[in-house]
Design a protein around this motif. Structure first.
Motif, short mmCIF file in Angstrom:
data_model
loop_
_atom_site.label_atom_id
_atom_site.label_comp_id
_atom_site.label_asym_id
_atom_site.label_seq_id
_atom_site.Cartn_x
_atom_site.Cartn_y
_atom_site.Cartn_z
N PRO A 1 -48.71 28.65 -28.78
CA PRO A 1 -49.27 29.80 -29.48
C PRO A 1 -50.70 30.09 -29.03
O PRO A 1 -51.42 29.19 -28.58
N SER A 2 -51.09 31.34 -29.15
CA SER A 2 -52.44 31.73 -28.75
C SER A 2 -53.48 31.07 -29.66
O SER A 2 -53.16 30.55 -30.72
N ASN B 1 -55.68 32.57 -31.43
CA ASN B 1 -55.68 33.29 -32.71
C ASN B 1 -54.56 32.81 -33.61
O ASN B 1 -54.74 32.61 -34.82
N GLN B 2 -53.36 32.60 -33.03
CA GLN B 2 -52.22 32.14 -33.83
C GLN B 2 -52.46 30.74 -34.37
O GLN B 2 -52.12 30.44 -35.52
N LEU B 3 -53.05 29.88 -33.55
CA LEU B 3 -53.32 28.51 -34.01
C LEU B 3 -54.39 28.50 -35.09
O LEU B 3 -54.30 27.74 -36.06
N GLN C 1 -54.92 30.83 -37.27
CA GLN C 1 -54.28 31.30 -38.51
C GLN C 1 -53.30 30.29 -39.06
O GLN C 1 -53.22 30.07 -40.27
N SER C 2 -52.53 29.65 -38.17
CA SER C 2 -51.50 28.71 -38.63
C SER C 2 -52.08 27.46 -39.27
O SER C 2 -51.55 26.94 -40.26
#
Length: 242
Positions: free
Chosen positions: A33-34, A36-38, A40-41
Motif C-alpha cells: 500500500p502507498s 498515504n494508505q499505510l 490511514q490504515s
C-alpha cells in the motif's frame, strides 16, 4: 535496574508488514500500500511509515522500482556462510558447550521479549539462561524464552542441561520447524544479576543481541537475549556496494 521499553513505532510497523509478506497478504512482486494508505490504515505519522519502509528495504524485504512504487521481494535469502550470534544461540548444546545453565523457570517476560513472542504485557514464559564461559571467564549470557504452548510435552522445563540444542529438542518433540531468524542489536546497562553473572564493574554496558527465531509463517518459536560485555566487543562487517 534495567528498564524495558516497547519497540519504536516504526519497528512495530515494519514487523507487521513483514508478517503480512510472510503470510502471503503481500506476495512477492506485488505492490505494498502507498504511504498515504499505510498512514490511514495504521494511524501512524508519515515519518513513521517512511522509516518502517526504509527499514524493510534495507533488510531486503522490499525494493523501490521507478514508475511502480514499492515492490515486495519476499523473505530475504539467509547467508549461510556468515557467523551469526543467533545461529550460535539456537544451536548451542547445553550439555557439551563451555558454560553452565544458571536458571530455568517461568518468569514475567520483559516487554520487548513479549512483543517478539506475540504475548501480552506482563505475561509469563519459560526462560532457560545459559552462561557461556571461556578460560574460566564469563563471556556471554544467553536468556532464551519459550511460549507456554511449546513447553508442554517437552523437557524444556527441566533444570538439567539438555543433550543437544533447544531447537533440536523442539523440532523432534513438537514436530515444528525453525525457518528464519531476525537479530536486533542494542546497548543498555545490565540488571544487577546480569552484571554479577558477567562479572562486570558498575557502569559497564552490555550489547544485547535479540534473536527472534520463527517458523515459515513468521510465528516466533524462541526469543533469545544474548548479552555481551560491551567493553570486550568490536563489531565489524564488510560488504560490497552496488
Amino acid at each position: 535496574m534495567a528498564y524495558e521499553v516497547e519497540a519504536p513505532k516504526y519497528v512495530r510497523l515494519a514487523q507487521t508488514l513483514q508478517r503480512r509478506i510472510e503470510d502471503g497478504t503481500y506476495p512477492p512482486g506485488s505492490r505494498v500500500p502507498s504511504e498515504n494508505q499505510l498512514v490511514q490504515s495504521f494511524g501512524m505519522s508519515r515519518p513513521t511509515v517512511v522509516r518502517a519502509l526504509e527499514l524493510l528495504k534495507r533488510d531486503g524485504w522490499l525494493e523501490s522500482r521507478q514508475g511502480y512504487g514499492t515492490i515486495v521481494r519476499g523473505r530475504p535469502a539467509v547467508s549461510e556462510q556468515r557467523d551469526r550470534r543467533g545461529r550460535e544461540a539456537l544451536e548451542r548444546d547445553e550439555s557439551s558447550d563451555s558454560g553452565r545453565l544458571v536458571e530455568v523457570g517461568q518468569v514475567p517476560v520483559p516487554a520487548r521479549i513479549a512483543s517478539a513472542l506475540g504475548l501480552p504485557k506482563r505475561a509469563k514464559a519459560l526462560v532457560r539462561r545459559f552462561l557461556v564461559e571461556a578460560d574460566g571467564e564469563a563471556v556471554e549470557l544467553v536468556s532464551s524464552y519459550f511460549p507456554a504452548g511449546l513447553v508442554e510435552g517437552s523437557e524444556l522445563g527441566s533444570p538439567d542441561a539438555l543433550s543437544g540444542s533447544p531447537r533440536e529438542h523442539l523440532e523432534a518433540r513438537k514436530k515444528i520447524r525453525f525457518d528464519h531468524v531476525t537479530e536486533r542489536v542494542s546497548a543498555r546497562l545490565p540488571a544487577g544479576d546480569e552484571a554479577e553473572l558477567l562479572d562486570l564493574p558498575e557502569g559497564v554496558p552490555v550489547l544485547s543481541v535479540l534473536v527472534i527465531a520463527c517458523d515459515a509463517s513468521g510465528q516466533a518459536l524462541q526469543v533469545s537475549d544474548v548479552l555481551l560485555p560491551a567493553d570486550r566487543q568490536e563489531l565489524e562487517d564488510t560488504y560490497r556496494l552496488n
